[in-house]
Write a protein that holds these residues in place. Structure first.
Motif, PDB file in Angstrom:
ATOM      1  N   HIS A 133       0.713  -1.216   0.163  1.00 18.21           N
ATOM      2  CA  HIS A 133      -0.294   0.000   0.070  1.00 18.21           C
ATOM      3  C   HIS A 133       0.905   1.593   0.224  1.00 18.21           C
ATOM      4  O   HIS A 133       0.585   2.122  -0.732  1.00 18.21           O
ATOM      5  CB  HIS A 133      -0.969  -0.185   1.288  1.00 18.21           C
ATOM      6  CG  HIS A 133      -1.895   1.012   1.113  1.00 18.21           C
ATOM      7  ND1 HIS A 133      -2.907   1.496   0.874  1.00 18.21           N
ATOM      8  CD2 HIS A 133      -1.541   2.063   2.503  1.00 18.21           C
ATOM      9  CE1 HIS A 133      -3.584   2.759   0.886  1.00 18.21           C
ATOM     10  NE2 HIS A 133      -2.834   3.036   1.646  1.00 18.21           N
ATOM     11  N   TYR A 134       1.875   1.408   1.373  1.00 13.20           N
ATOM     12  CA  TYR A 134       2.678   2.160   1.075  1.00 13.20           C
ATOM     13  C   TYR A 134       3.504   2.771  -0.498  1.00 13.20           C
ATOM     14  O   TYR A 134       3.540   3.603  -0.712  1.00 13.20           O
ATOM     15  CB  TYR A 134       3.665   2.347   2.104  1.00 13.20           C
ATOM     16  CG  TYR A 134       4.368   3.904   2.312  1.00 13.20           C
ATOM     17  CD1 TYR A 134       4.322   4.338   2.309  1.00 13.20           C
ATOM     18  CD2 TYR A 134       5.796   3.446   1.733  1.00 13.20           C
ATOM     19  CE1 TYR A 134       5.422   5.789   3.112  1.00 13.20           C
ATOM     20  CE2 TYR A 134       6.523   4.552   1.936  1.00 13.20           C
ATOM     21  CZ  TYR A 134       6.271   5.402   2.710  1.00 13.20           C
ATOM     22  OH  TYR A 134       6.813   6.674   2.280  1.00 13.20           O
ATOM     23  N   TYR A 135       4.004   1.645  -0.876  1.00 11.28           N
ATOM     24  CA  TYR A 135       4.799   1.639  -2.040  1.00 11.28           C
ATOM     25  C   TYR A 135       3.675   1.826  -3.322  1.00 11.28           C
ATOM     26  O   TYR A 135       4.361   1.121  -4.493  1.00 11.28           O
ATOM     27  CB  TYR A 135       5.992   0.443  -2.491  1.00 11.28           C
ATOM     28  CG  TYR A 135       7.532   0.860  -1.332  1.00 11.28           C
ATOM     29  CD1 TYR A 135       7.719   1.958  -1.463  1.00 11.28           C
ATOM     30  CD2 TYR A 135       7.438   0.088  -0.650  1.00 11.28           C
ATOM     31  CE1 TYR A 135       8.662   2.311  -0.669  1.00 11.28           C
ATOM     32  CE2 TYR A 135       8.010   0.993   0.932  1.00 11.28           C
ATOM     33  CZ  TYR A 135       9.274   1.937   0.751  1.00 11.28           C
ATOM     34  OH  TYR A 135       9.356   2.678   1.312  1.00 11.28           O
ATOM     35  N   SER A 136       3.012   1.907  -3.065  1.00 11.96           N
ATOM     36  CA  SER A 136       1.881   2.176  -4.633  1.00 11.96           C
ATOM     37  C   SER A 136       1.540   3.077  -5.716  1.00 11.96           C
ATOM     38  O   SER A 136       2.627   3.784  -5.399  1.00 11.96           O
ATOM     39  CB  SER A 136       0.145   1.880  -3.972  1.00 11.96           C
ATOM     40  OG  SER A 136       0.237   2.663  -4.283  1.00 11.96           O
ATOM     41  N   LYS A 137       1.485   1.783  -6.604  1.00 12.86           N
ATOM     42  CA  LYS A 137       1.778   3.176  -7.734  1.00 12.86           C
ATOM     43  C   LYS A 137       1.346   4.147  -7.386  1.00 12.86           C
ATOM     44  O   LYS A 137       1.797   5.546  -8.014  1.00 12.86           O
ATOM     45  CB  LYS A 137       1.558   2.651  -9.332  1.00 12.86           C
ATOM     46  CG  LYS A 137       0.873   3.578 -10.914  1.00 12.86           C
ATOM     47  CD  LYS A 137       0.570   2.460 -12.314  1.00 12.86           C
ATOM     48  CE  LYS A 137      -1.028   1.892 -11.678  1.00 12.86           C
ATOM     49  NZ  LYS A 137      -1.879   1.340 -12.651  1.00 12.86           N
ATOM     50  N   GLU A 138       0.235   3.986  -7.467  1.00  9.72           N
ATOM     51  CA  GLU A 138      -0.875   5.582  -7.049  1.00  9.72           C
ATOM     52  C   GLU A 138       0.372   6.685  -6.430  1.00  9.72           C
ATOM     53  O   GLU A 138       0.162   8.160  -7.000  1.00  9.72           O
ATOM     54  CB  GLU A 138      -2.456   5.248  -6.685  1.00  9.72           C
ATOM     55  CG  GLU A 138      -3.038   4.555  -7.756  1.00  9.72           C
ATOM     56  CD  GLU A 138      -3.007   2.803  -7.260  1.00  9.72           C
ATOM     57  OE1 GLU A 138      -3.420   2.743  -7.874  1.00  9.72           O
ATOM     58  OE2 GLU A 138      -1.781   2.933  -6.709  1.00  9.72           O
ATOM     59  N   HIS A 139       0.720   6.177  -5.492  1.00  6.00           N
ATOM     60  CA  HIS A 139       1.164   7.096  -4.030  1.00  6.00           C
ATOM     61  C   HIS A 139       2.434   7.977  -4.972  1.00  6.00           C
ATOM     62  O   HIS A 139       2.625   8.688  -4.924  1.00  6.00           O
ATOM     63  CB  HIS A 139       1.381   6.429  -2.698  1.00  6.00           C
ATOM     64  CG  HIS A 139       2.599   6.893  -2.354  1.00  6.00           C
ATOM     65  ND1 HIS A 139       2.071   7.976  -1.183  1.00  6.00           N
ATOM     66  CD2 HIS A 139       3.842   6.225  -1.922  1.00  6.00           C
ATOM     67  CE1 HIS A 139       3.405   8.303  -0.943  1.00  6.00           C
ATOM     68  NE2 HIS A 139       4.059   7.947  -1.007  1.00  6.00           N
ATOM     69  N   VAL A 140       3.745   6.275  -5.698  1.00  2.00           N
ATOM     70  CA  VAL A 140       4.703   7.129  -5.985  1.00  2.00           C
ATOM     71  C   VAL A 140       4.628   8.478  -7.244  1.00  2.00           C
ATOM     72  O   VAL A 140       5.346   8.441  -7.986  1.00  2.00           O
ATOM     73  CB  VAL A 140       5.432   5.973  -6.992  1.00  2.00           C
ATOM     74  CG1 VAL A 140       6.479   5.962  -6.730  1.00  2.00           C
ATOM     75  CG2 VAL A 140       5.761   5.074  -4.828  1.00  2.00           C
TER      76      VAL A 140
ATOM     77  N   LYS B  90       2.454  10.319  -7.667  1.00  5.66           N
ATOM     78  CA  LYS B  90       1.734  11.858  -7.987  1.00  5.66           C
ATOM     79  C   LYS B  90       3.628  12.075  -7.002  1.00  5.66           C
ATOM     80  O   LYS B  90       3.343  13.368  -7.156  1.00  5.66           O
ATOM     81  CB  LYS B  90       1.577  12.024  -5.721  1.00  5.66           C
ATOM     82  CG  LYS B  90      -0.189  11.383  -6.443  1.00  5.66           C
ATOM     83  CD  LYS B  90      -1.066  11.180  -4.840  1.00  5.66           C
ATOM     84  CE  LYS B  90      -1.906  11.434  -5.160  1.00  5.66           C
ATOM     85  NZ  LYS B  90      -3.011  11.026  -3.398  1.00  5.66           N
ATOM     86  N   ILE B  91       4.519  11.424  -6.584  1.00  2.65           N
ATOM     87  CA  ILE B  91       5.555  12.081  -6.058  1.00  2.65           C
ATOM     88  C   ILE B  91       6.684  12.593  -7.936  1.00  2.65           C
ATOM     89  O   ILE B  91       6.790  13.624  -7.416  1.00  2.65           O
ATOM     90  CB  ILE B  91       6.371  10.820  -4.983  1.00  2.65           C
ATOM     91  CG1 ILE B  91       6.251  10.473  -4.052  1.00  2.65           C
ATOM     92  CG2 ILE B  91       8.201  11.395  -5.690  1.00  2.65           C
ATOM     93  CD1 ILE B  91       6.161   9.939  -3.407  1.00  2.65           C
TER      94      ILE B  91
END
Length: 345
Positions: A319-326, A328-329
């Motif tokens: 969840h932390y290293y999800s595609k959606e999260h990264v 945005k970065i």
């Protein structure tokens, strides 16, 4: 729209983590930001950003045409010392190659590292710290995902494994730094367990320890299976049918295989390395040596319910290293970097 040129040959050699990271990034950018970014691959036209994924010599020459290249971003997947145990070069060539890699990085306007532990070494090599940014790797949860219990049972049947077999999976190129010696010895010491290594000799005879590993590859212990280099569609099945993913590497960056295992909800066991503390702390089973790996595997074989906690940790890491999260970065990084250099010039 931002024009971004990707320079990479990472997808030319199968079975490399760098290639997997490159493919994941390209797919994500095209999927989520096609209205904002125009992505070109290995073209020489004018760009706002030139993002270098590999250090091929023609790419190095292109960095001298600064106006055409826009902001030159180097993606640091490795340092010269992290290649030790991967490929064997004639000593004088090794020195030249090490100088070349670091000079390639020094020619960049900005650097992105996949692990913050690289930053001190890059600074030592002459790269300004304020131009180095850490952005983690990620993998697609559409490609690597956790299958249902019934699907996992069906996969075991498909590959000829029984539901009772306790299975340990290793993934990566067959090379010394991956800890293959320990993986092979663990198989020899634990004939009641099943070991599978998914990967092959991506660099052929240049691989460090090639002759030694080729002998084992062709004639492994009965409980050790080498799949060779396989496609991602098959690899996700192996993550789902095993009990534990084991990466006994002595030297790593930010392994894509660990992220793939996380996405599949597979408990992750690794050799305890300092660099893991800054990226995946608390998500894995850490062992200092082969003896500790041996004890842990036997403990989990005897009490498989103990692995449930680490399955949950893998899910949390995914969840932390999800595609959606990264994603945005990366969006913020690209847009703000271009704005910064436009104001500067």
């Amino acid at each position: 729209m931002l024009k971004i040129t990707m320079f990479s040959k990472a997808d030319k050699v199968k079975g490399q983590g760098v290639g997997s990271a490159y493919i994941e990034l390209i797919n994500m950018l095209n999927e989520q930001f096609k209205q904002e970014f125009v992505i070109n691959i290995n073209t020489w036209g004018k760009a706002d950003i030139s993002h270098y994924h590999t250090v091929n010599f023609p790419f190095y020459l292109s960095t001298f045409f600064k106006k055409q290249r826009g902001v030159r971003i180097g993606y640091v997947h490795f340092l010269p010392e992290t290649l030790k145990g991967s490929i064997e070069l004639f000593a004088p060539f090794q020195k030249i190659f090490e100088w070349y890699v670091l000079d390639f990085y020094r020619r960049m306007d900005e650097l992105v590292v996949v692990n913050p532990s690289f930053i001190p070494e890059l600074v030592k090599a002459g790269c300004p710290e304020d131009k180095i940014t850490y952005i983690p790797n990620f993998v697609s949860n559409e490609v690597f995902y956790e299958k249902s219990a019934s699907e996992q049972c069906a996969l075991r049947k498909k590959y000829g494994f029984s539901p009772e077999q306790f299975m340990i999976l290793g993934v990566g190129q067959i090379q010394k730094r991956k800890g293959l010696d320990d993986f092979i010895q663990l198989a020899k010491d634990n004939p009641e367990l099943t070991f599978v290594w998914a990967g092959g000799f991506s660099f052929g005879k240049m691989t460090d320890g090639y002759e030694e590993y080729e002998k084992v590859y062709k004639n492994p212990p009965e409980n050790l299976i080498f799949t060779g280099i396989i496609d991602r569609e098959e690899l996700v099945e192996y993550y789902n049918l095993c009990d534990v993913f084991l990466l006994p590497s002595y030297n790593e960056l930010f392994p894509m295989s660990i992220l793939e295992a996380f996405n599949c909800g597979t408990p992750v066991m690794v050799r305890e390395l300092e660099l893991y503390q800054s990226v995946i702390k608390d998500y894995y089973i850490g062992c200092n040596d082969r003896q500790e790996m041996q004890k842990a595997l036997r403990r989990f074989k005897k009490n498989p319910e103990l692995l449930e906690e680490y399955q949950e940790r893998s899910r949390n890491a995914a969840h932390y290293y999800s595609k959606e999260h990264v994603a945005k970065i990366w969006h913020t990084y690209y847009t703000e970097t271009v704005e910064h250099y436009q104001k500067k010039n």
